[in-house]
Enzyme design. Structure first.
Site, PDB file in Angstrom:
ATOM      1  N   ASP A  13       0.726  -3.696  -5.449  1.00 56.02           N
ATOM      2  CA  ASP A  13      -0.020  -3.240  -4.272  1.00 56.02           C
ATOM      3  C   ASP A  13      -1.142  -4.197  -3.891  1.00 56.02           C
ATOM      4  OD1 ASP A  13       1.542  -0.880  -4.373  1.00 56.02           O
ATOM      5  OD2 ASP A  13       0.186  -0.088  -5.891  1.00 56.02           O
ATOM      6  N   GLU A  14      -0.965  -5.480  -4.176  1.00 58.18           N
ATOM      7  CA  GLU A  14      -2.019  -6.455  -3.872  1.00 58.18           C
ATOM      8  C   GLU A  14      -1.994  -6.887  -2.410  1.00 58.18           C
ATOM      9  OE1 GLU A  14       0.337  -7.060  -6.155  1.00 58.18           O
ATOM     10  OE2 GLU A  14      -0.583  -7.269  -8.129  1.00 58.18           O
ATOM     11  N   LYS A  16       1.062  -8.203  -1.046  1.00 56.47           N
ATOM     12  CA  LYS A  16       1.995  -9.341  -1.012  1.00 56.47           C
ATOM     13  C   LYS A  16       2.784  -9.374   0.290  1.00 56.47           C
ATOM     14  CE  LYS A  16       3.814  -7.828  -4.805  1.00 56.47           C
ATOM     15  NZ  LYS A  16       2.830  -6.828  -5.206  1.00 56.47           N
ATOM     16  N   ASN A  38      11.160   1.022  -5.647  1.00 52.69           N
ATOM     17  CA  ASN A  38       9.836   1.362  -6.201  1.00 52.69           C
ATOM     18  C   ASN A  38       8.752   0.583  -5.468  1.00 52.69           C
ATOM     19  OD1 ASN A  38      10.836  -1.016  -7.304  1.00 52.69           O
ATOM     20  ND2 ASN A  38      10.032  -0.685  -9.349  1.00 52.69           N
ATOM     21  N   GLY A  40       6.695  -0.905  -2.271  1.00 53.26           N
ATOM     22  CA  GLY A  40       6.396  -0.455  -0.924  1.00 53.26           C
ATOM     23  C   GLY A  40       5.510  -1.511  -0.304  1.00 53.26           C
ATOM     24  N   HIS A  41       6.087  -2.374   0.512  1.00 54.56           N
ATOM     25  CA  HIS A  41       5.295  -3.443   1.115  1.00 54.56           C
ATOM     26  C   HIS A  41       4.952  -3.048   2.548  1.00 54.56           C
ATOM     27  CE1 HIS A  41       6.856  -6.627  -1.936  1.00 54.56           C
ATOM     28  NE2 HIS A  41       6.072  -5.715  -2.476  1.00 54.56           N
ATOM     29  N   GLN A 222       5.892  -5.434  -7.258  1.00 54.06           N
ATOM     30  CA  GLN A 222       4.995  -5.020  -8.339  1.00 54.06           C
ATOM     31  C   GLN A 222       4.025  -6.168  -8.663  1.00 54.06           C
ATOM     32  OE1 GLN A 222       8.658  -4.281  -9.111  1.00 54.06           O
ATOM     33  NE2 GLN A 222       8.150  -2.643  -7.718  1.00 54.06           N
ATOM     34  N   THR A 297       2.455   3.701  -1.279  1.00 58.99           N
ATOM     35  CA  THR A 297       3.331   3.624  -0.100  1.00 58.99           C
ATOM     36  C   THR A 297       4.613   4.406  -0.347  1.00 58.99           C
ATOM     37  OG1 THR A 297       2.625   1.322  -0.092  1.00 58.99           O
ATOM     38  CG2 THR A 297       4.210   1.941   1.575  1.00 58.99           C
ATOM     39  N   THR A 299       5.188   6.797  -3.086  1.00 61.30           N
ATOM     40  CA  THR A 299       5.078   8.164  -3.603  1.00 61.30           C
ATOM     41  C   THR A 299       3.893   8.937  -3.024  1.00 61.30           C
ATOM     42  OG1 THR A 299       3.706   7.381  -5.421  1.00 61.30           O
ATOM     43  CG2 THR A 299       6.072   7.479  -5.831  1.00 61.30           C
ATOM     44  N   ARG A 301       1.001   8.832  -4.114  1.00 56.58           N
ATOM     45  CA  ARG A 301       0.043   9.176  -5.181  1.00 56.58           C
ATOM     46  C   ARG A 301      -1.279   8.433  -4.981  1.00 56.58           C
ATOM     47  NH1 ARG A 301       3.173   7.663 -10.591  1.00 56.58           N
ATOM     48  NH2 ARG A 301       3.964   6.021  -9.263  1.00 56.58           N
TER      49      ARG A 301
HETATM   50  P1  IMP Z   1       9.027   2.275 -12.052  1.00 56.84           P
HETATM   51  O1  IMP Z   1       9.035   0.874 -11.555  1.00 56.84           O
HETATM   52  O2  IMP Z   1       9.328   3.299 -10.986  1.00 56.84           O
HETATM   53  O3  IMP Z   1       9.871   2.462 -13.279  1.00 56.84           O
HETATM   54  O4  IMP Z   1       7.508   2.616 -12.534  1.00 56.84           O
HETATM   55  C1  IMP Z   1       6.917   1.972 -13.650  1.00 56.84           C
HETATM   56  C2  IMP Z   1       5.434   1.727 -13.397  1.00 56.84           C
HETATM   57  O5  IMP Z   1       5.289   0.737 -12.400  1.00 56.84           O
HETATM   58  C3  IMP Z   1       4.668   2.949 -12.903  1.00 56.84           C
HETATM   59  O6  IMP Z   1       3.346   2.874 -13.402  1.00 56.84           O
HETATM   60  C4  IMP Z   1       4.652   2.750 -11.397  1.00 56.84           C
HETATM   61  O7  IMP Z   1       3.566   3.416 -10.781  1.00 56.84           O
HETATM   62  C5  IMP Z   1       4.502   1.252 -11.322  1.00 56.84           C
HETATM   63  N1  IMP Z   1       5.033   0.680 -10.079  1.00 56.84           N
HETATM   64  C6  IMP Z   1       6.327   0.491  -9.756  1.00 56.84           C
HETATM   65  N2  IMP Z   1       6.433  -0.083  -8.558  1.00 56.84           N
HETATM   66  C7  IMP Z   1       5.192  -0.285  -8.119  1.00 56.84           C
HETATM   67  C8  IMP Z   1       4.643  -0.896  -6.948  1.00 56.84           C
HETATM   68  O8  IMP Z   1       5.347  -1.380  -6.060  1.00 56.84           O
HETATM   69  N3  IMP Z   1       3.293  -0.914  -6.859  1.00 56.84           N
HETATM   70  C9  IMP Z   1       2.483  -0.433  -7.838  1.00 56.84           C
HETATM   71  N4  IMP Z   1       2.945   0.133  -8.943  1.00 56.84           N
HETATM   72  C10 IMP Z   1       4.283   0.195  -9.091  1.00 56.84           C
END
Ligand code: IMP
Length: 438
Positions: A13-14, A16, A38, A40-41, A222, A297, A299, A301
């Site tokens: 989430d920097e 990118k 996973n 979200g850009h 990530q 973006t 979930t 959260r």
């Molecule tokens: P997963 O990639 O869904 O298995 O989640 C593993 C960990 O990586 C969890 O702490 C997620 O919140 C985190 N995570 C996965 N994708 C992102 C992302 O795009 N941005 C920030 N955290 C992420």
């Protein structure tokens, strides 16, 4: 020709996507190399907000080819929805997107397993995005995975689904096993047909583009501290989000890569569980979260927020060979009187030289702060780096020193144009702007 990896230096989430979008008019191809939905850009173009999950940010620039590399795990239903919604917004996708025939697909079983395994971990849960990422990569590593190239062949797909179920669920019952095999087969054949125009041998495609001297950006998802090997294991994602992943995730060899650009937030954030030494749980964390709109973006959260950690950033510079960087969301810090930055980590009275392999040690570390003066001014209207208040420029200069890497780009707002490039940077040599092109 430039072959630049853009990689997150923190926990994702920097920003990118925004930085890649800023640079896409200087290259011909943008490739995603790992992760999946996973990610979200978010990119804001012409006042419109685009939340990309699978698609490289290059998809928003006409004429730039976007590639989903073999290292990505994709969820066909969600990818098709993403393509559909971009098309509905008038973005051209058909000629501009290619998907590796070797990219693995996420099955409904993977999503269920992700949710179940989190549930089973109880308090030790990772806080995954529950998109099935971990279980899909598990299938790949177990050599039971299904690749996009398998989706157009009914016999092969049926056999692979059966093999996967036999190996994983033959002695199991419960929700993960309960997906109706016939329905999954039917759905995935339909996905295969819909994705077929995009599926290609992207290894060959990328090499042909390199032979034609085209520039390529590799868009990491990530961040370094979520990398499966180099992050805060086990609180990580299931892929190599560091720059090395760009090679395995696309089939482009390391000698072809001409540089690595890191992206850092001017502070830190993290979603999910795991150590975060500079986390601010009280009012300061809330202020950063609200000002930075720090909500996931994917979930929704709320993200955990805290100060910049130069120790971890220096580690990221090292493991990625970053030689230049972008600092994003600087405007979020506008109203702080003073801004602490972690310059060391203390563990039981000793200073640690780098990120410890033992995540529990990191959890017990105490950050040592250097406090820098804030600028207390709105900076989003600045058009050039020199127009920023001097305390803000001093903040950037100090971070540069602490992390050991030049900061070439400073972002002061979410919009495409609110990115300031510092003159004379290495980035300018690597990727001359359109005006500076020969
Ligand atoms: P997963 O990639 O869904 O298995 O989640 C593993 C960990 O990586 C969890 O702490 C997620 O919140 C985190 N995570 C996965 N994708 C992102 C992302 O795009 N941005 C920030 N955290 C992420």
């Amino acid at each position: 020709m430039p072959c630049i990896v853009v990689v997150g230096g923190q926990w994702g989430d920097e920003g990118k996507g925004k930085i890649v979008d800023h640079l896409t008019d200087r290259v011909q191809v943008v490739v995603r190399y790992q992760g999946g939905p996973n990610a979200g850009h978010t990119v804001v173009v012409g006042g419109k907000r685009f939340a990309l999950r699978h698609l490289p940010s290059g998809i928003l620039r006409p004429g730039v080819l976007s590639v989903i590399g073999n290292g990505v795990v994709l969820d066909p239903a969600s990818l098709l929805e993403e393509i559909g919604s971009l098309k509905a917004s008038g973005v051209r996708v058909d000629d501009n997107l290619r998907i590796s025939d070797r990219a693995h697909v996420i099955l409904p079983e993977h999503r269920t397993l992700d949710a179940e395994s989190e549930e089973a971990r109880g308090d030790a849960r990772i806080g995954t995005t529950q998109r099935g990422i971990g279980p899909a990569y598990e299938s790949k590593v177990a050599r039971l995975g299904i690749r996009t190239g398998d989706l157009r062949n009914a016999d092969r797909l049926r056999a692979k689904l059966e093999a996967y179920r036999a190996a994983r669920f033959v002695r199991l019952s419960g929700p993960a096993a309960a997906h109706d095999p016939a329905k999954v087969l039917e759905d995935y054949l339909a996905f295969g047909e819909a994705l077929d125009p995009y599926v290609a041998d992207t290894v060959d495609l990328l090499h042909r583009r390199l032979d034609a001297e085209e520039g390529i950006l590799f868009e990491g998802a990530q961040g370094t501290l979520l990398d499966l090997d180099h992050g805060t294991y086990p609180f990580v994602t299931s892929s190599n989000s560091t720059a090395g992943g760009a090679c395995t995730g696309t089939g482009v060899g390391p000698a072809q890569i001409t540089g690595v650009l890191g992206v850092f937030k001017a502070y830190s954030s993290r979603v999910g569980s795991g150590p975060f030494p500079t986390e601010q749980k009280e009012e300061v964390g809330d202020r950063i979260r609200e000002r930075g709109r720090e909500y996931g973006t994917v979930t929704g959260r709320p993200r955990r927020c805290g100060w910049f950690d130069a120790v971890l950033a220096r580690y990221s510079v090292r493991v990625n060979s970053m030689r230049t960087a972008a600092l994003t969301l600087c405007d979020v810090l506008d109203e702080f009187e003073s801004i602490p930055v972690a310059v060391a980590h203390e563990y039981r009275g000793e200073r640690l030289p780098t990120l410890p392999g033992d995540t529990e040690i990191l959890s017990d570390c105490r950050p040592v702060y250097e406090v820098l003066p804030g600028w207390r001014e709105v900076i989003r209207e600045a058009k050039r780096f020199e127009e920023l208040p001097h305390q803000c420029r001093a903040y950037v200069d100090r971070l540069e020193e602490l992390i050991g890497c030049e900061i070439a780009l400073v972002s002061v707002g979410p919009e495409r144009e609110r990115t300031l490039q510092r003159p004379g940077s290495r980035l300018e040599q690597w990727l001359p702007g359109p005006a500076g092109r020969a």
